[in-house]
Design a protein around this motif. Structure first.
Motif, PDB file in Angstrom:
ATOM      1  N   UNK A  91       0.867  -1.182   0.000  1.00  0.00           N
ATOM      2  CA  UNK A  91       0.000   0.000   0.000  1.00  0.00           C
ATOM      3  C   UNK A  91       0.902   1.230   0.000  1.00  0.00           C
ATOM      4  N   UNK A  92       1.353   1.586  -1.172  1.00  0.00           N
ATOM      5  CA  UNK A  92       2.291   2.702  -1.289  1.00  0.00           C
ATOM      6  C   UNK A  92       2.034   3.361  -2.639  1.00  0.00           C
ATOM      7  N   UNK A  93       2.094   4.663  -2.669  1.00  0.00           N
ATOM      8  CA  UNK A  93       1.840   5.347  -3.943  1.00  0.00           C
ATOM      9  C   UNK A  93       2.904   6.407  -4.184  1.00  0.00           C
ATOM     10  N   UNK A  94       3.117   6.677  -5.464  1.00  0.00           N
ATOM     11  CA  UNK A  94       4.080   7.712  -5.842  1.00  0.00           C
ATOM     12  C   UNK A  94       3.608   9.080  -5.345  1.00  0.00           C
ATOM     13  N   UNK A  95       2.290   9.317  -5.330  1.00  0.00           N
ATOM     14  CA  UNK A  95       1.798  10.616  -4.856  1.00  0.00           C
ATOM     15  C   UNK A  95       2.094  10.798  -3.359  1.00  0.00           C
ATOM     16  N   UNK A  96       2.007   9.713  -2.587  1.00  0.00           N
ATOM     17  CA  UNK A  96       2.363   9.780  -1.161  1.00  0.00           C
ATOM     18  C   UNK A  96       3.850  10.132  -1.012  1.00  0.00           C
ATOM     19  N   UNK A  97       4.696   9.493  -1.818  1.00  0.00           N
ATOM     20  CA  UNK A  97       6.140   9.754  -1.763  1.00  0.00           C
ATOM     21  C   UNK A  97       6.437  11.208  -2.146  1.00  0.00           C
ATOM     22  N   UNK A  98       5.762  11.701  -3.176  1.00  0.00           N
ATOM     23  CA  UNK A  98       5.967  13.112  -3.580  1.00  0.00           C
ATOM     24  C   UNK A  98       5.560  14.059  -2.451  1.00  0.00           C
TER      25      UNK A  98
END
Length: 193
Positions: free
Chosen positions: A158-165
């Motif tokens: 459960x990980x997203x690029x938008x969360x990382x950004x």
């Protein structure tokens, strides 16, 4: 001699994270695919472009993530094709350029449910195998039982690029969310800050 089967894992990889890498490695090592090409998409017709880092920056991050894994490859094939990119056009181009390869698609179950909205999706289903990894809370739809659909149980995060950004914009650490080499690079280069 059999023709090598290459799985194409398309994505904006904005940025590439460990969830992407787990899926790519799973497909390359636990299916009948011999290689997985991570195809960095310049512009998905269904996404807005303003949140995307530059194409070559995202490609560089994918190359860092892959490192020396011989079963994975970073691909910029769509950078030179007309925009926006359509999967069927990219596949036609690759088929012509690499006649000694057999191509298959890798996608999440959420994409399978909307495949009927893709350009020439009937040709995709007819001519290519689609390796589909389940996504929680996503029904695969009526295509689940199509003979060219291979549903696989890949480990998901459960990980997203938008969360990382967002983390990067807020000055928070993304260590362990992205591959080590990507983390080091993002610490030194203010790509998403």
């Amino acid at each position: 001699m059999s023709i090598p089967k290459v799985g194409l894992f398309f994505g904006s990889f904005n940025p590439v994270h460990v969830g992407h890498m787990i899926i790519a490695n799973f497909m390359a090592t636990q299916t009948n695919l011999e290689e997985v090409w991570m195809v960095v998409s310049p512009h998905n017709p269904l996404k807005t472009k303003k949140t995307l880092a530059r194409d070559h920056d995202r490609l560089h991050l994918v190359r860092l993530a892959i490192s020396d894994n011989p079963k994975l490859k970073a691909s910029d094939v769509e950078f030179s094709l007309p925009q926006p990119s359509y999967t069927i056009d990219t596949l036609s181009y690759l088929k012509e350029k690499y006649p000694n390869r057999q191509f298959a698609l890798i996608m999440g179950g959420d994409n399978l449910a909307t495949l009927h909205k893709w350009k020439n999706y009937e040709l995709l289903l007819r001519d290519y195998e689609l390796f589909v990894y389940q996504r929680p809370q996503h029904d695969l739809g009526e295509l689940e039982n199509h003979p060219n659909i291979k549903v696989v149980e890949a480990p998901l995060m459960q990980i997203s690029a938008s969360y990382i950004r967002r983390c990067l914009q807020d000055g928070k650490s993304v260590q362990y969310l992205v591959p080590d080499a990507v983390y080091q690079y993002l610490e030194e280069v203010p790509l998403y800050r």
